[in-house]
Enzyme design. Structure first.
Site, short mmCIF file in Angstrom:
data_model
loop_
_atom_site.label_atom_id
_atom_site.label_comp_id
_atom_site.label_asym_id
_atom_site.label_seq_id
_atom_site.Cartn_x
_atom_site.Cartn_y
_atom_site.Cartn_z
CG HIS A 28 -2.08 -0.93 1.13
ND1 HIS A 28 -3.37 -0.56 1.40
CD2 HIS A 28 -2.15 -2.23 0.75
CE1 HIS A 28 -4.18 -1.58 1.23
NE2 HIS A 28 -3.45 -2.62 0.83
CG ASP A 88 9.76 -6.55 4.96
OD1 ASP A 88 8.72 -5.92 5.19
OD2 ASP A 88 10.62 -6.75 5.84
CB SER A 89 12.99 -2.57 1.73
OG SER A 89 11.88 -1.71 1.59
CE1 TYR A 176 14.05 6.09 9.28
CE2 TYR A 176 12.84 4.49 7.97
CZ TYR A 176 13.11 5.07 9.19
OH TYR A 176 12.47 4.63 10.32
CG ASP A 177 14.66 7.25 -0.51
OD1 ASP A 177 15.17 6.24 0.03
OD2 ASP A 177 13.95 7.17 -1.53
CE LYS A 197 15.32 4.89 -3.84
NZ LYS A 197 14.10 5.25 -3.10
CG HIS A 202 17.43 -0.97 -0.92
ND1 HIS A 202 17.43 0.35 -1.35
CD2 HIS A 202 16.28 -1.12 -0.21
CE1 HIS A 202 16.35 0.96 -0.89
NE2 HIS A 202 15.63 0.09 -0.21
#
Length: 216
Positions: A28, A88-89, A176-177, A197, A202
């Site tokens: 989401h 999931d990161s 958090y970028d 990016k 990641h």
């Protein structure tokens, strides 16, 4: 007495190829959905978000990125009857023992939703509490899990290393970028062009492994 020697090495399981067509992005988080859509579309995949299908977000009870990614992928695949891709990161800060880690989103939770400015401030405050000698090394981890309706799951992990900066800089990223600067760069993930990016993140690292296995 004859002794039969048994080979304990697991038999490699062939990767299952992902066919062109619709695929559910089990998230989401619109920022994640945008990034994953941009990565998938060149391969003939038609991504649709779980939110657009009315699929809720399951409770993330896993203690690792892999466990949570696979949980979310299974949930969306079961409810949609389609192949689902979950991400999931999180941000792992060395001086904080790897926190916030799998609880990255939890640090942003408020009664009114997620506040990423608050989350970044919590990380900065936690580092400040460690004293001036605390290092600022950090890395992002991303696990992408694909689940087919029959329960077959494949997961791929990516990582990018860097350092944290303060105050936050940039407005084109998410999460958090604005406080993360990848090694070898001077700008934060929220200051660089999204295409740049996508090439080094990641998520891009994990996606490259996914492509080689199931889209190559």
């Amino acid at each position: 007495m004859n002794i039969d020697l048994v080979d304990d090495e697991p038999t490699p399981v062939p990767h299952r190829k992902l066919q062109p067509g619709k695929l559910v992005i089990a998230s989401h988080n619109e920022g994640k959905v945008r990034e994953i859509r941009a990565l998938l579309e060149p391969y003939g995949i038609e991504p649709v978000s779980a939110a657009s299908l009315g699929i809720p977000e399951p409770e993330e009870t896993g203690t690792t990125f892999v466990a949570n990614a696979e949980l979310k992928a299974r949930f969306s695949a079961d409810l949609s009857g389609m192949v689902a891709l979950a991400d999931d990161s999180g941000l792992c800060v060395d001086a904080l023992g790897g926190d916030p880690g799998v609880y990255t989103a939890n640090w942003a939770e408020t009664p009114n939703g997620r506040d990423w400015q608050l989350a970044m401030r919590k990380v900065e405050d936690a580092l400040a509490a460690k004293g001036p000698e605390a290092g600022r090394d950090a890395h992002f981890v991303c696990v992408l899990s694909l689940c087919w309706p029959d329960g077959h799951v494949e997961s791929f992990e990516g990582r990018v290393d860097g350092t944290l900066t303060w105050p936050p800089r940039g407005a084109v990223g998410f999460g958090y970028d604005p406080v993360f600067v990848a090694n070898g760069m001077e700008q934060t993930f929220a200051e660089i062009d999204p295409a740049e990016k996508h090439a080094i993140s990641h998520r891009a690292d994990a996606f490259g492994k996914l492509v080689a296995a199931v889209l190559g």
